[in-house]
Scaffold this motif. Structure first.
Motif, mmCIF file in Angstrom:
data_model
loop_
_atom_site.group_PDB
_atom_site.id
_atom_site.type_symbol
_atom_site.label_atom_id
_atom_site.label_comp_id
_atom_site.label_asym_id
_atom_site.label_seq_id
_atom_site.Cartn_x
_atom_site.Cartn_y
_atom_site.Cartn_z
ATOM 1 N N ALA A 36 0.843 -1.196 0.000
ATOM 2 C CA ALA A 36 0.000 0.000 0.000
ATOM 3 C C ALA A 36 0.872 1.237 0.000
ATOM 4 O O ALA A 36 1.991 1.209 0.495
ATOM 5 N N PRO A 37 0.356 2.345 -0.569
ATOM 6 C CA PRO A 37 1.128 3.585 -0.532
ATOM 7 C C PRO A 37 1.260 4.087 0.891
ATOM 8 O O PRO A 37 0.379 3.872 1.727
ATOM 9 N N SER A 38 2.383 4.731 1.160
ATOM 10 C CA SER A 38 2.601 5.265 2.503
ATOM 11 C C SER A 38 1.701 6.460 2.734
ATOM 12 O O SER A 38 1.227 7.099 1.796
ATOM 13 N N PRO A 39 1.444 6.798 4.020
ATOM 14 C CA PRO A 39 0.640 7.989 4.301
ATOM 15 C C PRO A 39 1.227 9.239 3.681
ATOM 16 O O PRO A 39 0.503 10.109 3.222
ATOM 17 N N LYS A 40 2.567 9.333 3.624
ATOM 18 C CA LYS A 40 3.196 10.522 3.046
ATOM 19 C C LYS A 40 2.873 10.652 1.566
ATOM 20 O O LYS A 40 2.530 11.722 1.075
ATOM 21 N N SER A 41 2.958 9.518 0.825
ATOM 22 C CA SER A 41 2.694 9.598 -0.610
ATOM 23 C C SER A 41 1.227 9.887 -0.880
ATOM 24 O O SER A 41 0.882 10.559 -1.831
ATOM 25 N N THR A 42 0.334 9.378 -0.014
ATOM 26 C CA THR A 42 -1.090 9.665 -0.171
ATOM 27 C C THR A 42 -1.358 11.144 0.072
ATOM 28 O O THR A 42 -2.081 11.801 -0.674
ATOM 29 N N ALA A 43 -0.736 11.670 1.135
ATOM 30 C CA ALA A 43 -0.965 13.078 1.448
ATOM 31 C C ALA A 43 -0.366 13.982 0.393
ATOM 32 O O ALA A 43 -0.906 15.040 0.095
ATOM 33 N N ALA A 44 0.752 13.557 -0.195
ATOM 34 C CA ALA A 44 1.425 14.421 -1.175
ATOM 35 C C ALA A 44 0.535 14.730 -2.356
ATOM 36 O O ALA A 44 0.638 15.799 -2.965
ATOM 37 N N ALA A 45 -0.353 13.815 -2.700
ATOM 38 C CA ALA A 45 -1.234 14.057 -3.835
ATOM 39 C C ALA A 45 -2.146 15.252 -3.599
ATOM 40 O O ALA A 45 -2.615 15.883 -4.530
ATOM 41 N N LYS A 46 -2.379 15.582 -2.324
ATOM 42 C CA LYS A 46 -3.285 16.683 -2.014
ATOM 43 C C LYS A 46 -2.744 18.023 -2.483
ATOM 44 O O LYS A 46 -3.490 18.978 -2.610
ATOM 45 N N ARG A 47 -1.437 18.104 -2.729
ATOM 46 C CA ARG A 47 -0.882 19.388 -3.148
ATOM 47 C C ARG A 47 -1.485 19.852 -4.465
ATOM 48 O O ARG A 47 -1.515 21.025 -4.753
ATOM 49 N N TYR A 48 -1.975 18.927 -5.275
ATOM 50 C CA TYR A 48 -2.542 19.302 -6.560
ATOM 51 C C TYR A 48 -3.925 19.930 -6.413
ATOM 52 O O TYR A 48 -4.484 20.430 -7.365
ATOM 53 N N ASP A 49 -4.498 19.855 -5.198
ATOM 54 C CA ASP A 49 -5.768 20.518 -4.949
ATOM 55 C C ASP A 49 -5.587 22.022 -4.769
ATOM 56 O O ASP A 49 -6.552 22.782 -4.909
ATOM 57 N N TRP A 50 -4.381 22.443 -4.408
ATOM 58 C CA TRP A 50 -4.150 23.864 -4.197
ATOM 59 C C TRP A 50 -4.018 24.579 -5.542
ATOM 60 O O TRP A 50 -3.512 24.007 -6.512
ATOM 61 N N PRO A 51 -4.453 25.823 -5.618
ATOM 62 C CA PRO A 51 -4.273 26.583 -6.860
ATOM 63 C C PRO A 51 -2.796 26.797 -7.164
ATOM 64 O O PRO A 51 -1.959 26.887 -6.257
ATOM 65 N N VAL A 52 -2.481 26.854 -8.450
ATOM 66 C CA VAL A 52 -1.109 27.086 -8.898
ATOM 67 C C VAL A 52 -0.973 28.546 -9.310
ATOM 68 O O VAL A 52 -1.659 29.009 -10.228
ATOM 69 N N LEU A 53 -0.106 29.272 -8.629
ATOM 70 C CA LEU A 53 0.151 30.679 -8.933
ATOM 71 C C LEU A 53 1.509 30.799 -9.624
ATOM 72 O O LEU A 53 2.244 29.818 -9.762
ATOM 73 N N HIS A 54 1.847 32.018 -10.058
ATOM 74 C CA HIS A 54 3.071 32.207 -10.836
ATOM 75 C C HIS A 54 3.895 33.357 -10.269
ATOM 76 O O HIS A 54 3.352 34.401 -9.895
ATOM 77 N N ALA A 55 5.206 33.145 -10.239
ATOM 78 C CA ALA A 55 6.108 34.207 -9.805
ATOM 79 C C ALA A 55 6.099 35.341 -10.825
ATOM 80 O O ALA A 55 6.023 35.102 -12.032
ATOM 81 N N SER A 56 6.173 36.554 -10.333
ATOM 82 C CA SER A 56 6.198 37.734 -11.195
ATOM 83 C C SER A 56 7.619 38.196 -11.488
ATOM 84 O O SER A 56 7.851 38.976 -12.415
ATOM 85 N N ALA A 57 8.580 37.720 -10.685
ATOM 86 C CA ALA A 57 9.995 38.066 -10.877
ATOM 87 C C ALA A 57 10.829 37.064 -10.112
ATOM 88 O O ALA A 57 10.313 36.319 -9.267
ATOM 89 N N GLN A 58 12.120 37.043 -10.402
ATOM 90 C CA GLN A 58 13.041 36.173 -9.679
ATOM 91 C C GLN A 58 14.382 36.874 -9.563
ATOM 92 O O GLN A 58 14.720 37.752 -10.358
ATOM 93 N N THR A 59 15.149 36.472 -8.564
ATOM 94 C CA THR A 59 16.455 37.093 -8.370
ATOM 95 C C THR A 59 17.505 36.427 -9.241
ATOM 96 O O THR A 59 17.310 35.326 -9.766
ATOM 97 N N ASP A 60 18.625 37.108 -9.392
ATOM 98 C CA ASP A 60 19.793 36.468 -9.983
ATOM 99 C C ASP A 60 20.148 35.241 -9.142
ATOM 100 O O ASP A 60 19.984 35.254 -7.914
ATOM 101 N N PRO A 61 20.633 34.161 -9.761
ATOM 102 C CA PRO A 61 21.029 32.988 -8.978
ATOM 103 C C PRO A 61 22.184 33.314 -8.036
ATOM 104 O O PRO A 61 22.974 34.230 -8.284
#
Length: 543
Positions: free
Chosen positions: A207-232
């Motif tokens: 059976a899948p572990s509780p962690k792997s089952t819970a990880a799927a829930k992240r796809y329920d959250w909305p996906v937003l986008h960065a407007s800028a990023q710093t130099d590496p």
């Protein structure tokens, strides 16, 4: 292979074990030993007395005797390669009699997870650099330099490596898969085979572990986008860590973002993500700042960072134009200093809350003493059961939030005169997945609520909770690819910060800054991503 220890076991022992490599058959001269520890690489004689030392911090290394190699035949000299942990750069070290001589090798274009040396049938010395994500290279070592021979596709996240010179095979352990062997011969097609597979555990097979089952829930959250990023940052690997936002007193659009490179020092960026300053103050982990601090009859904008080599606090001053300079190093009695946050008291003084990997959290008053010198005065301390790191002070409520990485988010009264009694705000579970990392408070303006922002590193997401009891979860979000601006998403975030100031443009309701654990578009060293708070408020329907 029967009876041979695993590659992981051999590599784990390498840093703790002194390897006598000068007394080989046919060697001339006394045997010497190379020993690596936190103080650096030591060259020791037969009695264990230090002959020479190379001061650097390294966890990955390998060595070979140079006996029988061309013009070095008959000598008891050695050669080693170490990965400089602060610079992410391999260093070639040769012993010449009683002296160690070091040369920087070229900087790899990827994060090196493991390295090992190989002496081929011609007596030539090779270096294998294994990348965290499966991109690896084989280099040819000369007297004081190296050059790439070929690229290899190898297992991601290798748990160390070794080379069997006689069999001409490179061996590495892939977690959860098994022991791989790669041929070391440069010519011809690359050869590899799975020498020994790792048997799956009964739990993972049924059976899948509780962690792997819970990880799927992240796809329920909305996906937003960065407007800028710093130099590496200027170092590969786990380098960028924690940001803090400074607000310009006259023009918010000229504000600054401070960020730590825990292999190098403190970076300062503008709101477009351009690097403006680098203060090479060493291995600082977390940074936080507050403005308009009152001490010694003066007002200061101050930032504080944890310095891990010194177990100290580094104090910085920020002038009205956003220029940063170091003011002082303030010692603590912590043994393995790690995370930190700061907060203002109601009368405008500055308290710093550093923590230790053993669970201790301390509270210091940062102030000018009667002699005009900066000092950190210990006010109180408390202890969590395991390692904390991220924390934040909600000044309006005088409440300290602390993230215990494997257990959850705690709250405690931030006032120094009150007994510290932590209580659990949110445990690790389906939504908040270990490690619990960065914490920040969005201070609501014009009567609007305040929110606690948390980095849920285990599922690459960010949670928003009410900053007041009962600390209700308002939702979460992820940061995906902004294809239009060619900015990658964010994952495995360590530190973050948020500020509700109107910075102008898309940041009219405030700015979020998060560390990105994996820089893409293109691949490169880590950096920080900027996100408008308005996007979060809209996605989660916050008032």
């Amino acid at each position: 292979m029967r009876g041979r220890p695993s590659v992981k076991t051999l590599l784990s022992a390498a840093c703790a074990l002194s390897l006598v490599i000068g007394g080989a058959a046919g060697a001339v001269g006394p045997a010497t030993t190379l020993k690596l520890d936190k103080a650096g690489l030591h060259l020791l004689d037969e009695q264990g007395r230090e002959l020479d030392r190379l001061k650097l911090r390294a966890k990955r290394w390998d060595q070979r005797s140079e006996v029988g190699e061309g013009n070095l035949k008959g000598q008891a000299d050695k050669v080693a390669v170490l990965l400089d942990a602060d610079r992410g750069r391999p260093v070639l070290v040769r012993s010449k009699g009683q002296v160690l001589r070091a040369h920087d090798l070229p900087e790899p274009g990827f994060q090196v997870e493991a390295l090992c040396l190989h002496r081929d049938p011609q007596g030539l010395l090779h270096l294998f650099l294994l990348g965290e994500e499966g991109l690896s290279e084989q280099w040819l070592i000369s007297e004081d330099s190296a050059r790439p021979l070929r690229r290899l596709a190898t297992a991601p996240g290798p748990e160390g490596c070794q080379v069997d010179d006689a069999r001409q095979v490179l061996q590495m352990q892939e977690p959860g898969v098994g022991l791989w062997e790669h041929g070391t011969e440069v010519e011809g097609k690359p050869q590899r085979r799975l020498q020994k597979a790792t048997a799956p555990s009964p739990k993972s097979a049924t059976a899948p572990s509780p962690k792997s089952t819970a990880a799927a829930k992240r796809y329920d959250w909305p996906v937003l986008h960065a407007s800028a990023q710093t130099d590496p940052v200027a170092r590969f690997g786990d380098a960028a860590d924690d940001p803090a936002i400074w607000v310009h007193p006259a023009e918010a659009s000229r504000s600054r973002v401070l960020g730590t490179n825990k292999k190098q020092g403190l970076l300062v960026y503008d709101l477009q993500g351009r690097e403006l300053q680098l203060l090479e103050v060493g291995r600082i982990n977390n940074v936080d700042l507050r403005q308009r601090i009152q001490t010694g009859g003066q007002s200061f904008d101050l930032a504080v960072a944890t310095q891990r080599d010194e177990n100290a606090l580094v104090l910085f001053g920020i002038d009205p134009n956003g220029q940063v300079r170091e003011l002082a190093r303030l010692p603590t009695d912590l043994k393995d200093i790690y995370g930190l946050c700061v907060g203002r008291t109601p009368d405008g003084q500055l308290d710093a809350f550093p923590n230790d990997k053993d669970g201790r959290v301390q509270q210091y008053r940062i102030e000018l003493n009667a002699q005009g010198q900066w000092q950190a005065r210990l006010l109180r301390a408390f202890k969590l059961a395991s390692q904390p790191e991220g924390c934040v002070v909600h000044e309006a409520e005088q409440r300290l939030f602390v993230g215990e990485e494997k257990r959850g988010i705690w709250a405690v009264d931030a006032r120094a005169g009150v007994p510290a009694k932590p209580y659990l705000v949110m445990p690790v579970g389906a939504e908040l997945q270990a490690d619990v990392e960065g914490l920040a408070v969005y201070e609501g303006r014009d009567g609007k609520p305040s929110y606690l922002l948390a980095s849920s590193q285990g599922n690459h997401s960010y949670l928003v909770l009410d900053a007041k009891p009962p600390f209700a979860l308002r939702g979460g979000f992820r940061i995906g690819i902004n294809a239009k601006l060619q900015i990658d998403g964010a994952s495995e975030t360590d530190g973050l910060d948020v500020n509700s100031t109107n910075f102008g443009g898309v940041y009219g309701q405030g700015l979020i800054v998060v560390q990105d654990g994996h820089k893409r578009l293109p691949d490169g060293p880590q950096n920080f991503k900027y996100l408008p708070w308005a996007d979060v408020a809209r996605a989660l329907k916050l008032p």
